[in-house]
Motif scaffolding. Structure first.
Motif, short mmCIF file in Angstrom:
data_model
loop_
_atom_site.label_atom_id
_atom_site.label_comp_id
_atom_site.label_asym_id
_atom_site.label_seq_id
_atom_site.Cartn_x
_atom_site.Cartn_y
_atom_site.Cartn_z
N ARG A 1 1.26 -0.55 -0.05
CA ARG A 1 0.22 0.13 0.15
C ARG A 1 0.83 1.45 -0.15
N ALA A 2 1.46 0.83 0.60
CA ALA A 2 2.63 2.65 1.37
C ALA A 2 3.26 2.52 -0.82
N GLY A 3 4.00 1.53 -0.99
CA GLY A 3 4.48 1.51 -2.82
C GLY A 3 3.40 2.87 -3.63
N GLU A 4 2.06 1.63 -3.66
CA GLU A 4 1.72 1.99 -4.68
C GLU A 4 0.99 3.99 -3.98
N LEU A 5 0.98 3.86 -3.08
CA LEU A 5 0.39 6.35 -2.00
C LEU A 5 1.62 6.24 -2.98
N LEU A 6 2.88 5.96 -2.54
CA LEU A 6 4.40 7.16 -3.49
C LEU A 6 4.25 6.91 -4.24
N GLY A 7 3.86 5.58 -5.15
CA GLY A 7 4.04 6.27 -7.18
C GLY A 7 3.37 6.84 -7.50
N ARG A 8 1.93 6.66 -6.94
CA ARG A 8 0.89 7.94 -7.22
C ARG A 8 1.62 9.25 -7.07
N SER B 1 4.44 -2.67 -6.81
CA SER B 1 3.41 -1.89 -5.80
C SER B 1 3.84 -0.27 -6.38
N PHE B 2 4.92 0.53 -6.83
CA PHE B 2 4.98 1.58 -6.91
C PHE B 2 5.27 1.95 -8.51
N HIS B 3 6.11 0.76 -8.54
CA HIS B 3 5.59 1.06 -10.57
C HIS B 3 5.03 1.17 -10.78
N ARG B 4 3.92 0.58 -10.50
CA ARG B 4 3.04 -0.31 -10.78
C ARG B 4 2.06 1.03 -10.68
N ALA B 5 1.74 1.86 -9.92
CA ALA B 5 1.22 2.73 -9.76
C ALA B 5 1.77 4.40 -10.56
N LEU B 6 3.28 3.74 -10.49
CA LEU B 6 3.51 4.92 -11.62
C LEU B 6 2.95 4.96 -13.37
N ALA B 7 3.41 3.44 -12.75
CA ALA B 7 2.74 3.56 -14.99
C ALA B 7 0.86 3.53 -14.68
N LEU C 1 1.59 7.92 -15.09
CA LEU C 1 2.32 9.20 -15.74
C LEU C 1 1.78 9.24 -16.96
N LEU C 2 1.89 10.64 -17.51
CA LEU C 2 1.35 10.55 -19.21
C LEU C 2 2.35 9.87 -19.84
N PRO C 3 2.24 9.68 -20.94
CA PRO C 3 2.86 9.14 -22.43
C PRO C 3 4.02 10.15 -22.11
N CYS C 4 4.24 11.30 -22.31
CA CYS C 4 5.56 11.71 -22.19
C CYS C 4 6.45 12.00 -21.50
N VAL C 5 6.30 11.53 -20.79
CA VAL C 5 7.56 11.46 -19.32
C VAL C 5 7.53 10.23 -18.85
N ARG C 6 7.10 9.41 -19.49
CA ARG C 6 7.68 7.79 -19.10
C ARG C 6 8.50 7.14 -19.19
N GLU C 7 9.70 8.46 -20.11
CA GLU C 7 11.20 7.75 -20.37
C GLU C 7 12.01 8.35 -19.43
N THR C 8 11.24 9.27 -18.20
CA THR C 8 11.88 9.67 -17.13
C THR C 8 12.65 8.39 -16.27
N SER C 9 13.75 8.18 -15.91
CA SER C 9 14.48 7.31 -14.98
C SER C 9 14.10 7.36 -14.11
N ILE C 10 13.53 6.64 -13.14
CA ILE C 10 13.58 5.98 -11.44
C ILE C 10 14.38 5.26 -11.40
N ASP C 11 15.49 5.78 -9.85
CA ASP C 11 16.14 4.52 -10.07
C ASP C 11 16.66 4.96 -7.83
N THR C 12 16.56 3.61 -7.52
CA THR C 12 16.41 3.55 -5.93
C THR C 12 18.17 4.00 -5.47
#
Ligand SMILES: [Zn+2]
Length: 392
Positions: free
Chosen positions: A303-310, A340-346, A349-360
């Protein structure tokens, strides 16, 4: 690469030159100008000052591809040092770094900011580190102090820190008067962001975000080449993004902030309340329970990953960075949040920013202290090679 005029503590261009030499070494003035997208005249002026100060030296001339000789410039890494100190609510962590950000010494002490003499305790601690650097004849540029709270960039006054319980504290001025060396104070996330800009993920990227998740949640922003601080230095309070209707009360007094669901403190508190871990459990215990497959623990982190992703998707849609780096103690729990974080991002995220690299990034205890040393390096070198005055 674009280098904006604004910075944590002033003009960053000189520091950008030092940082690029630290990373690549042996670059000619023309190559530096090209890589930093600055005019050759600007680079000539800046490098002359750095040469005069002994921070940079000329190497053996070599023939360039144009047939003309070019003179590479090299950093003199041990020509100057910076002392970086992170002040947190339970400890003080520090590093002494060279000009190229190499750590030559580190320390960590327990600290109680609620003591009436807390600033005196801090001063004594830093003074002893300055003295030991002086004994080793290490030239010191100054001291950088990173604190959790809102800091006036111009004065180094801490306007407010909920975590330290300090308000209206002219920390830089007090430390400068007591220590007799340049002292710079900044917000902890801003300090790490500046260091990332110079030496890390942001070195070749003019628009990036740094999300720091530990007991609190902060956001460092570099937009169009310059750190973005907002009016009165208060930008970046990502943890207080409202995400839940009628959620729990946050440390800021509002309800339903991201921090109440995703910070390590809130996750641990919730896990204790739900009986997922014992009342005295640590973050490591929560990690272990999740690793064993405890469903309630996994649900909490999911749940935390999902909220953070959103929440992050919203910020990326808004600001359009090229890169996002997530740091902090949360990295210990990341394997259980990531999906869940990456699923929420997917999903958001708008198509124009899908290329943004997101790393931990794996967490290191001295990361903020290294950033604090970076505050000194990122400041105009008003007092290059300043040695420690006797009697300080
Ligand atoms: Zn809040």
């Amino acid at each position: 690469m674009r280098w904006g005029a604004g910075s944590v503590s002033g003009d960053m261009t000189r520091t950008a030159v030092l940082a690029i030499l630290a990373r690549h070494g042996g670059l000619s003035r023309a190559e530096i100008a090209e890589q930093l997208e600055l005019s050759p005249a600007t680079i000539t002026t800046i490098t002359r000052r750095l040469l005069d100060a002994g921070l940079v030296e000329e190497g053996e001339p070599r023939t360039s591809h144009t047939g003309r000789p070019s003179i590479p410039l090299e950093l003199v890494p041990d020509s100057a040092h910076a002392l970086g100190v992170q002040v947190a609510h339970e400890h003080v962590t520090g590093v002494l770094t060279q000009l190229d950000a190499t750590v030559v010494h580190g320390f960590r002490h327990p600290f109680d900011p609620s003591r009436p003499d807390a600033v005196d305790v801090l001063t004594t601690l830093i003074r002893s580190e300055i003295e030991s650097a002086a004994e080793r004849r290490l030239p010191l540029l100054g001291v950088g102090i990173a604190v959790p709270g809102v800091v006036e960039p111009e004065t180094g006054t801490l306007r407010m820190s909920v975590r330290l319980g300090w308000t209206g504290m002219p920390l830089a001025a007090r430390m400068r008067a007591a220590l007799g060396v340049p002292v710079f104070v900044d917000n902890d996330i801003s300090a790490v962001t500046a260091a990332e800009r110079l030496y890390g993920a942001g070195a070749d990227c003019a628009d990036f975000l740094l999300v720091a998740i530990g007991e609190g949640i902060g956001l460092g922003m570099v937009l169009d080449g310059a750190p973005y601080r907002g009016a009165a230095g208060a930008a970046g309070e990502f943890g207080h993004m409202p995400i839940l209707q009628d959620g729990p009360v946050c440390s800021c007094g509002n309800r339903g902030c991201l921090e109440t669901q995703v910070s390590t403190e809130s996750l641990l508190r919730r896990a204790r309340e739900l009986g997922i871990v014992g009342p005295a459990a640590s973050l490591e215990d929560l990690r272990a329970v999740a690793a064993e497959g405890d469903q309630a623990g996994l649900d909490l982190l999911h749940r935390a990953g999902e909220l953070l992703g959103r929440a992050l998707a919203g910020s990326v849609n808004l600001l359009g960075p090229e890169r996002v780096v997530v740091i902090g103690e949360i990295s210990m729990l990341w394997p259980f949040l990531a999906a869940s974080f990456h699923r929420a991002l997917a999903d958001h995220l708008l198509p124009c920013v899908r290329e943004t690299s997101i790393d931990t990034r794996p967490w290191a205890d001295d990361l903020i202290a290294i950033g604090a040393a970076g505050i000194v390096l990122a400041t105009p070198l008003a007092a290059p090679r300043q040695s420690i005055r006797s009697g300080v």
